[in-house]
Scaffold this motif. Sequence first.
Motif, PDB file in Angstrom:
ATOM      1  N   LEU B 240       0.813  -1.205   0.000  1.00 24.28           N
ATOM      2  CA  LEU B 240       0.000   0.000   0.000  1.00 24.28           C
ATOM      3  C   LEU B 240       0.857   1.270   0.000  1.00 24.28           C
ATOM      4  N   LEU B 343      -0.902  -9.366  -2.061  1.00 24.84           N
ATOM      5  CA  LEU B 343      -0.145  -8.517  -1.143  1.00 24.84           C
ATOM      6  C   LEU B 343      -0.816  -7.152  -0.973  1.00 24.84           C
ATOM      7  N   LYS B 344      -1.348  -6.640  -2.081  1.00 27.97           N
ATOM      8  CA  LYS B 344      -2.086  -5.369  -1.975  1.00 27.97           C
ATOM      9  C   LYS B 344      -3.301  -5.544  -1.082  1.00 27.97           C
ATOM     10  N   VAL B 346      -3.868  -7.803   1.377  1.00 29.69           N
ATOM     11  CA  VAL B 346      -3.591  -7.984   2.800  1.00 29.69           C
ATOM     12  C   VAL B 346      -3.249  -6.631   3.430  1.00 29.69           C
ATOM     13  N   ARG B 348      -4.337  -3.712   2.380  1.00 26.40           N
ATOM     14  CA  ARG B 348      -5.585  -2.955   2.416  1.00 26.40           C
ATOM     15  C   ARG B 348      -6.440  -3.406   3.596  1.00 26.40           C
ATOM     16  N   GLN B 349      -6.534  -4.725   3.800  1.00 25.26           N
ATOM     17  CA  GLN B 349      -7.367  -5.239   4.887  1.00 25.26           C
ATOM     18  C   GLN B 349      -6.817  -4.862   6.260  1.00 25.26           C
ATOM     19  N   PHE B 351      -5.048  -2.295   7.012  1.00 27.40           N
ATOM     20  CA  PHE B 351      -5.314  -0.869   7.232  1.00 27.40           C
ATOM     21  C   PHE B 351      -6.793  -0.621   7.513  1.00 27.40           C
ATOM     22  N   SER B 352      -7.669  -1.226   6.705  1.00 27.87           N
ATOM     23  CA  SER B 352      -9.110  -0.967   6.860  1.00 27.87           C
ATOM     24  C   SER B 352      -9.611  -1.435   8.217  1.00 27.87           C
ATOM     25  N   LYS B 353      -9.121  -2.577   8.695  1.00 26.55           N
ATOM     26  CA  LYS B 353      -9.563  -3.084   9.994  1.00 26.55           C
ATOM     27  C   LYS B 353      -9.077  -2.183  11.124  1.00 26.55           C
ATOM     28  N   ALA B 355      -8.483   0.986  10.728  1.00 23.95           N
ATOM     29  CA  ALA B 355      -9.266   2.216  10.592  1.00 23.95           C
ATOM     30  C   ALA B 355     -10.649   2.043  11.225  1.00 23.95           C
ATOM     31  N   PHE B 376      -0.985   2.675   9.917  1.00 22.34           N
ATOM     32  CA  PHE B 376      -1.152   1.536   9.012  1.00 22.34           C
ATOM     33  C   PHE B 376      -1.922   0.410   9.706  1.00 22.34           C
ATOM     34  N   GLU B 425      -5.241  -8.550   9.144  1.00 25.31           N
ATOM     35  CA  GLU B 425      -6.358  -9.099   8.353  1.00 25.31           C
ATOM     36  C   GLU B 425      -6.954 -10.327   9.026  1.00 25.31           C
TER      37      GLU B 425
END
Lengths: 490, 449
Positions: B240, B343-344, B346, B348-349, B351-353, B355, B376, B425
């Motif tokens: 990311l 890899l992108k 994992v 993203r997940q 970070f989103s979790k 967040a 992150f 994740e």
Amino acid sequence: MKTIFEKSKKGKQGFIFSELDVPDSTIGSELLRQADFVFPELSEPEVVQHYIALSRRTHGLDEKGLYPLGSCTMKYNPVINEKCAALPGFLNLHPLEHKNNIQGALKLIYDFEKILRDITGFDAFSLQPAAGAQAEFTALLMIKMYLAHHGETKRNKVLIPKTAHGTNPASVRLVGWEAVEFEVAGGIISIEELKAALNNEVACIMITNPNTLGLFEKNIVEINRLVHEAGAFSYLDGANFNALIGRYLPREQGFDLMHLNLHKTFSTPHGGGGPGAGALGVIKKFEPFLPLPTVRWVPGYVPDINGGYKMSARKFYYLDFNQPLSMGKLSAFWGNFLIIVRAYAYMLALGNDTYKVSAAAIANAHYLKDKLSPPYEVPFAEGFLHEFVISCEKIQKETGVNALNIAKRLMDFGFHPPTMYFPLTVHEALMIEPTETASREALDEFVTAMLVIHEECYKNPEIVKTAPNNIETKRVDEVKAARDAKVNFF
Amino acid sequence: MRYIPRWDEIELDKIEDIFSRAIPGLEQTRFSGKKPLSEMKIKEMIESLARDNNSESLCFLGGGAYDHYIPSVVWELATRREFLTSYTQYQPELSQGYLQALFEYQSMMAELLGMDAVNVSMYDGASALAEAALMAVRIKGGEKRRILVLGAINPLYKEVLNTYFVKGAGFAIEYLSLREDGISDLSKIDKLEEINNVACVVVQNPNFYGIIENFNRIAERVHAKGALFLVSVNPISLGLLKSPGELGVDIAVGELQPLGIPLGFGGPYVGFFSTKKEYLRQMPGRIVGATIDAEGKPAYALTIATREQHIRRYKATSNICSNQALCALAASIYLSVLGKEGLKEVARQCFSKTAYFVSEINKMKHFRLYYKAPFFDEVLIGTDIKIELVKHFLNSRGISVIFSDSFLGASNLMPPQTFLTAITEKRSREEIDFFISVLKYLDAGAGKL
């Protein structure tokens, strides 16, 4: 064989994550990656096939059960050790987990340290070093700090016999000291050379015993007495401890500190270069200088009937960081723990049969030497223990075939070669250590191969010089590799 | 003895004789351990020790080790006994498979990091950082024997850096204090002259508090002052975030554990080490290079070994010999099976979790994101509820996070009344919600406590 990048096809996926179950969020664009990167894109079966193919092109220990690399102790790696190291209770344990949740792991470390104390005679052990070389660095830094603590700052030289492993002088440099390499005589340390080298600038001597010729330093007690008399300390590189295990205590030979390679003597796998583990043993006076942390215990407490707590017989283990004189930390966490689990399982399997390991390691080395020499020359044939060194100098002079060629020719017979050109004190050296786990069949097959090769050197030297001839990959151009320095596919 | 095939045919008298002649004057002391145990007994004993651990707690721990999911294929393949039991690839003809795997590892990591050259491995992220600092001094040479640590680096890494760089080599480290918002004070770079002889500037990204720092165009400023720019980075974040290469970094190191290596109570882990082409020959550790065999077929070999201890001895770039190759192999299998999209995803997940967790924290009165900065997958949470009480509540509900005493003796970077938590994740929404519910309970009852 194609690289994984050449097998890749855009859009393929070998693994999918569960669908994101929270809202998708975004990070500020100035922080985001702009540069593209090329990664393999393959389905799961293709990934599996790729790595299986690679594993088949890798010569493992089990192929012959004899992987005769001198000073590397390539012994069998028991399968049960792997199973123990893969238990979920260890595998999923975070290193910063609450102390109540790590009691089993700490007890294992504590109990294994006790085994190492008993088997070497040292007073205290640290299992923090990740490898033998890191243990060497640790020991030297401990000595440096011990000396400084006692107001001795002039000592900055470390004596190293010429037969030593390269890590010894390299470790000396890491503590900012000077390595003084000295000649050996008749394969072992000469008392005269040692006396000449000892002075009040010497901090320590690093000795491998038995040394890399497989010879036990006969005068070791006297050597260590002289070292101590000169105000210096004696460090044992325990790379060759397999020759002594279960029978001789290095502490009784007068050493002050030593390391053990768990991936050599204690059967943990070499893993193609690592991870291994280095255990560092010391005498009492160095204990306060050991790396952080150490595992200790206090009596545990259990709830009593009045709603309070009472002392229990159960030990409560903890990581002790309260050591003001410690040389410091070596890795972020607590060393190569899962390697320690394997070594502990190994010692449970050996128990009081441990003395058989050294006996059989020596028996196998002598069995090989007796069958190989003659025709091969073994310059230090008297009194070697678990390994011995062949010199191919005569063959080289008479036929032009050198030690490297013989090593490569062994591959055509299905064997991994011995250690080559080491120790530096023997010309055209091939250093052979069969270990106790080689079978009779493997030893005999190796002997046959070596004898055939010896004959070939004189009758058909070309076939040896151009070896390997019968395996998939022929002689690899290592000069080109170094010149081109192509270290990245892209 | 089941591991000694030839035991029955060994003439023990002969061996005892060899011992007594080779080792005159020293008595034997037989190791008097317990009786040798059967495989079943060993398993029973070690399983019981493993059960004495509680690895079942909900792992919201980070601090340098992260609980990511490991695809089944990774260790199934990495522990193939050909890989597991082989030695270092000094005989390339017999090690082409492993060498190719390591060459691919170097290449994948170089891509991910945006760097030119990656070595086979270091012991862990912390020792990689220490060796990188030593390398910077080697490159800069002469009087430059000082490094400048800018941001918040992991206190455990700091300890290791101190062991190697200060106690061992006798060099000096300058630590600059953070800005009040937890971020590196980058203005200091322009005043590097005031700090003499700086060989490199060291940062960690994301930093110890999980903050993603903005290092855009910093390398130029560091280089202008004659120093190298060195970063310790979490590799999973690079799906990311800006790569070290994009930031103009000279040496990038870090811990590969997030990429398929089990938590394992702290090890074995594996450090990655990368640099620019021009510094290749100053790198520590083993390196695989591409070449050909005698028939002209592509082949691989360990190379540029004149840097290493077995050739160079005292003058080697490091004393490292055994490394953590098998873990590097496992990481490369992890990257291969995930691929670029994996890899992108994992990253993203994670970070989103995180967040999502933070958005819930923001709804509370007595808990807050301690530093208001981009993060992150790890965040520092502050509270005005007694931290001992928070700790007790989380522990008793089986939720593990990092409190200041988790770092035990290491120099403590945790502000009072905070805890550090990582959300990967692997944590489901249910698990995160459970964590949130415990905090909410505390939050709601805070007035009464």
